[in-house]
Write an enzyme that holds these catalytic residues in place. Sequence first.
Site, PDB file in Angstrom:
ATOM      1  N   TRP A 103      17.827 -23.355 -17.076  1.00 26.68           N
ATOM      2  CA  TRP A 103      17.169 -22.673 -15.964  1.00 26.68           C
ATOM      3  C   TRP A 103      15.790 -22.174 -16.372  1.00 26.68           C
ATOM      4  CZ3 TRP A 103      19.264 -24.514 -11.971  1.00 26.68           C
ATOM      5  CH2 TRP A 103      20.641 -24.719 -11.907  1.00 26.68           C
ATOM      6  N   ASP A 105      15.137 -13.815 -14.045  1.00 31.95           N
ATOM      7  CA  ASP A 105      16.148 -14.564 -13.308  1.00 31.95           C
ATOM      8  C   ASP A 105      17.495 -13.954 -13.696  1.00 31.95           C
ATOM      9  OD1 ASP A 105      17.977 -16.356 -12.293  1.00 31.95           O
ATOM     10  OD2 ASP A 105      17.107 -18.140 -13.253  1.00 31.95           O
ATOM     11  N   LYS A 115      26.718 -16.406  -7.369  1.00 32.81           N
ATOM     12  CA  LYS A 115      27.510 -16.224  -8.583  1.00 32.81           C
ATOM     13  C   LYS A 115      28.139 -14.839  -8.644  1.00 32.81           C
ATOM     14  CE  LYS A 115      25.131 -19.920 -10.704  1.00 32.81           C
ATOM     15  NZ  LYS A 115      23.750 -20.345 -10.805  1.00 32.81           N
TER      16      LYS A 115
HETATM   17  C1  LIG Z   1      22.651 -21.089 -10.819  1.00 36.06           C
HETATM   18  C2  LIG Z   1      21.408 -20.633 -11.421  1.00 36.06           C
HETATM   19  C3  LIG Z   1      20.157 -20.987 -10.901  1.00 36.06           C
HETATM   20  C4  LIG Z   1      20.005 -21.936  -9.725  1.00 36.06           C
HETATM   21  O1  LIG Z   1      20.324 -21.297  -8.554  1.00 36.06           O
HETATM   22  P1  LIG Z   1      20.180 -22.048  -7.143  1.00 36.06           P
HETATM   23  O2  LIG Z   1      20.566 -20.947  -6.212  1.00 36.06           O
HETATM   24  O3  LIG Z   1      21.136 -23.195  -7.168  1.00 36.06           O
HETATM   25  O4  LIG Z   1      18.790 -22.486  -6.976  1.00 36.06           O
HETATM   26  C5  LIG Z   1      19.028 -20.485 -11.499  1.00 36.06           C
HETATM   27  N1  LIG Z   1      19.115 -19.667 -12.569  1.00 36.06           N
HETATM   28  C6  LIG Z   1      20.291 -19.309 -13.104  1.00 36.06           C
HETATM   29  C7  LIG Z   1      20.329 -18.399 -14.284  1.00 36.06           C
HETATM   30  C8  LIG Z   1      21.482 -19.775 -12.555  1.00 36.06           C
HETATM   31  O5  LIG Z   1      22.649 -19.421 -13.089  1.00 36.06           O
END
Ligand SMILES: *Cc1c(COP(=O)(O)O)cnc(C)c1O
Length: 354
Positions: free
Chosen positions: A100, A167, A191
């Site tokens: 990511w 993030d 998540k």
């Molecule tokens: C799942 C995830 C993403 C991607 O998220 P989307 O909503 O599918 O764009 C980005 N960063 C991290 C740390 C993730 O776990």
Amino acid sequence: MMYNFNAGPSALPKEVTDEAAKAIINFNGSGLSILEIGHRTPLFEEVMNEARSLVKELMDLDAHHEVLFLHGGATTQFMQIPMNLLEEDETVAIADTGVWSGKAIDEASCFGKVAIACSSKDKNYNYIPDTIEPVVGAKYFHLTTNNTIFGTQWKNIPQVNVPLVADMSSDIFSRQMDFNSFDLIYAGVQKNAGAAGATLAVINKNILGKIKRRIPPIMDYAKHIEAKSMLNTPPVFAILVSMLTLRWLKTNGGVAAMEKLNNEKSRMLYDYLDSSALFKGTVRKDDRSNMNVCFVTEDNLMEKRFLEFAKQNNIYGIKGHRLSGGFRVSLYNATPLSSVQYLIEQMKNFENSI
Ligand SMILES: *Cc1c(COP(=O)(O)O)cnc(C)c1O
């Protein structure tokens, strides 16, 4: 009953899915489904307001920080952040700790210059770098607080003297932090904070409005803030599910209580892994994630056999990402302690049976 350890979208509290199901049939006694009401009605405005204020409350945010529910997933934020913050001749410093962050690096390089502040690529991202390059002169510093695919997590957030962007897609609301020390936090909510379709962004508004680039209005954070997160039709249902999940979080003791529970769940599983002759954790001990626990067995055959065994025992979502292999057990807030106990029992049974 299924035991759900999927990495994302992931387990939700039963109270939340029950309420969401009711809202699809008859939302708040309105005689209408949440799916068929206008977003600019008091019925939905209340949902949006409550969702935004629950985020402020749970994160204890100050008056500079604004809360938005956006479209496009965390992935769109990889692009929207540099578009709003970075001039072409300016540099963003990014910690390279997995897939990511790699995407954050690629997207940022479309708008300006990228300096890799640190990297754990040399060991397939199985640790968090001990030091970062000085980020003096960078426009901002970006890190991924929890690396969902490789199972590592920053336990101490580096102190930097430039704006801090994170993030937090896979560990938001899972542990206590000084959230006000971040200038921009973002997370796909699927998540740890709801269902797929909404992206949470928490923004210190003082960092906006400092670049010359013309930003398309729909990508402009300032415009979203001005419109109270209703610049266009928001993902209505996903925001409802997020709001219900945040309510559940608050009722269950908020972030502090979640941290305690998550520490306990992951400790139990790592303790077992450390004592097992069959399963081995893949991450350096100090950097182990409390959210995504990654481990392997010695050989492929054993891996296949355990996956089959897990399936027969109603264990769902533990296959590792193709880049890290083996297994990944996700222990987000909604995963109860009893599910972790059950999983460990089954792992022991399997280990004893071979
Ligand atoms: C799942 C995830 C993403 C991607 O998220 P989307 O909503 O599918 O764009 C980005 N960063 C991290 C740390 C993730 O776990």
